[in-house]
Design an enzyme around this catalytic site. Structure first.
Site, PDB file in Angstrom:
ATOM      1  CB  CYS A   1     -32.315 -97.190 -96.423  1.00 39.63           C
ATOM      2  SG  CYS A   1     -33.038 -97.277 -98.062  1.00 39.63           S
TER       3      CYS A   1
ATOM      4  CB  CYS B   1     -35.965-101.205 -68.270  1.00 40.86           C
ATOM      5  SG  CYS B   1     -37.477-101.598 -67.393  1.00 40.86           S
TER       6      CYS B   1
ATOM      7  NE  ARG C   1     -38.187 -97.363 -70.367  1.00 38.86           N
ATOM      8  CZ  ARG C   1     -38.518 -97.247 -69.101  1.00 38.86           C
ATOM      9  NH1 ARG C   1     -39.741 -96.964 -68.770  1.00 38.86           N
ATOM     10  NH2 ARG C   1     -37.640 -97.380 -68.145  1.00 38.86           N
TER      11      ARG C   1
ATOM     12  CB  CYS D   1     -36.807 -91.312 -98.147  1.00 39.76           C
ATOM     13  SG  CYS D   1     -35.653 -90.978 -96.822  1.00 39.76           S
TER      14      CYS D   1
ATOM     15  CB  CYS E   1     -41.596-105.501 -63.332  1.00 36.67           C
ATOM     16  SG  CYS E   1     -40.613-105.008 -61.904  1.00 36.67           S
ATOM     17  CG  HIS E   2     -42.381-105.204 -67.627  1.00 39.29           C
ATOM     18  ND1 HIS E   2     -42.972-103.965 -67.557  1.00 39.29           N
ATOM     19  CD2 HIS E   2     -41.056-105.002 -67.429  1.00 39.29           C
ATOM     20  CE1 HIS E   2     -42.032-103.042 -67.367  1.00 39.29           C
ATOM     21  NE2 HIS E   2     -40.861-103.647 -67.269  1.00 39.29           N
TER      22      HIS E   2
ATOM     23  CB  CYS F   1     -38.033-108.255 -68.461  1.00 38.19           C
ATOM     24  SG  CYS F   1     -36.406-107.855 -69.115  1.00 38.19           S
TER      25      CYS F   1
ATOM     26  CB  CYS G   1     -36.066 -95.099-103.805  1.00 41.48           C
ATOM     27  SG  CYS G   1     -34.426 -94.829-104.485  1.00 41.48           S
ATOM     28  CG  HIS G   2     -38.609 -95.935-100.204  1.00 44.21           C
ATOM     29  ND1 HIS G   2     -38.621 -97.304-100.269  1.00 44.21           N
ATOM     30  CD2 HIS G   2     -37.370 -95.595 -99.774  1.00 44.21           C
ATOM     31  CE1 HIS G   2     -37.440 -97.771 -99.881  1.00 44.21           C
ATOM     32  NE2 HIS G   2     -36.658 -96.762 -99.579  1.00 44.21           N
TER      33      HIS G   2
END
Lengths: 107, 257
Positions: free
Chosen positions: B110, B218, B214, B72, B176-177, B173, B75-76
């Site tokens: 990439c 949920c 995650r 990586c 609750c959130h 969602c 190039c970067h």
């Protein structure tokens, strides 16, 4: 994946000062109580013992058991007595053994 | 009577819109509802196990890989400069697929196309490590602003699925959130659901995981249909959550219970 550690030791300390040391090591700490998708037991694979030596003397040691979380973290203190090397050693199942060291300068 | 209805609607609607999602000034990262011990764990780079993945990612960054035998860094260059702010812009609109693309998907592309590396699984250690390392370069920066008009329809689609009741529990969602953050679901404090620290080290997982994982966790808890890892609907939802959290501070690698 190679074993990685995070170690924090103060670079310098006054003689007689209580210094805090923190160490974290990468390890799955597989308990031996879990089962895989086919119902087979996943064998236990944990670190069994940790030792910290300061200039050759053991200043802290810990026995690990299956309830210890993955990537175990320890923080403990010792008294800065002399400039030298602090070594950390983790030993566990399946031939696991890892050593790290750090230098401390005592004035 | 109709003018009264009109007036009532005019009065009620803005309040309803405000109650729908936390106002920008009132938003709280999950960090703020954690115990002091967990916050200390995240703040201390020696105690934060997520840093193990960041270190692995740093090593991968400068390791040659794939058929092109390029790293990586070839190039970067220095990630501290070239990757600073990149995580703040993702998910971003990808003109080639005409869809949003998440940071780990961008890195994977990439790796496969520029390095000629073998494709990696979404939750594989190397992908998580590189993503954590790249996202870590943006720690402390503000998320967003996600004002690309081409991203807008996908943010809207994500918002729609955020508010869509689904699963056997018939929950959205937002139930609750948006409506009950800070209250408890079983023993756990419900967070507002801002993706500011991904990939996170989650104590329940005993490892680092992605926002994708995650979200799927949920959805499984809601007993809804769980999309495959990297599915477009998950990236749309991630784009909406990122837009909803715009301006908040990036914490990668965050620690969560």
């Amino acid at each position: 994946m190679r074993t990685r550690t995070l170690v924090k030791v103060p670079a310098t300390a006054r003689r007689g000062e209580v210094v805090e040391i923190k160490v974290l090591v990468s390890h799955p700490m597989e308990t031996g109580f879990r089962r895989d998708r086919t119902g087979g037991a996943i064998p236990v694979d944990i670190i069994r013992r940790f030792e910290c030596r300061y200039d050759g003397d053991t200043v802290f040691a810990a026995d690990f058991h299956p309830a210890v979380a993955a990537n175990p973290f320890l923080a403990f203190t010792t008294v800065a007595t002399t400039s030298g090397t602090i070594t950390f050693e983790w030993v566990g199942d399946n031939g696991f053994a890892h050593r790290e060291s750090a230098e401390i300068q005592v004035e | 009577m109709s003018w009264r209805h009109g007036l009532a609607a005019a009065l009620v609607l803005p309040i309803a819109a405000l109650a729908d999602a936390p106002a920008p000034g009132d938003r709280r990262s999950g960090y703020e509802t954690m115990s002091p011990a967990l916050r200390a764990m995240q703040d201390d780079d020696v105690a934060n196990p997520g840093m193990l993945w960041v270190l692995d990612g740093e090593a991968l960054w400068s390791t040659r890989a794939g058929a092109a035998d390029r790293a990586c860094a070839d190039c970067h260059g220095d990630a501290a400069e070239s990757m600073r702010g990149v995580a703040a812009r993702h998910p971003t609109f990808d003109p080639r697929s005409a869809a949003p693309i998440a940071l780990d998907q961008r890195i994977e592309r990439c790796r496969v196309e520029q390095q000629g590396a073998a494709p990696s699984a979404p939750e594989s250690h190397d992908r998580l490590a590189l993503t954590a390392f790249v996202a870590h370069q943006s720690r402390g920066l503000a998320l967003g602003p996600f004002d690309d008009p081409r991203l807008r329809p996908f943010v809207d689609a994500g918002r729609a699925s955020f508010h869509q009741r689904q699963g056997q529990l018939d929950l959205s969602c937002a139930d609750c959130h948006d409506r009950h953050p800070g209250r408890r679901l079983a023993g756990n404090v419900i967070p507002e659901g801002h993706p500011t620290g991904y990939p996170i080290y989650r104590l329940e997982w005993q490892t680092v995981g992605s926002l994708d994982r995650r979200l799927r966790g949920c959805l499984a808890g809601m007993r809804a249909t769980v999309p495959a890892p990297g599915a477009p609907e998950l990236t749309e939802l991630a784009a909406y959550l990122a837009w909803r959290a715009r301006g908040m501070t990036i914490e990668t690698p965050a620690v969560r219970p």
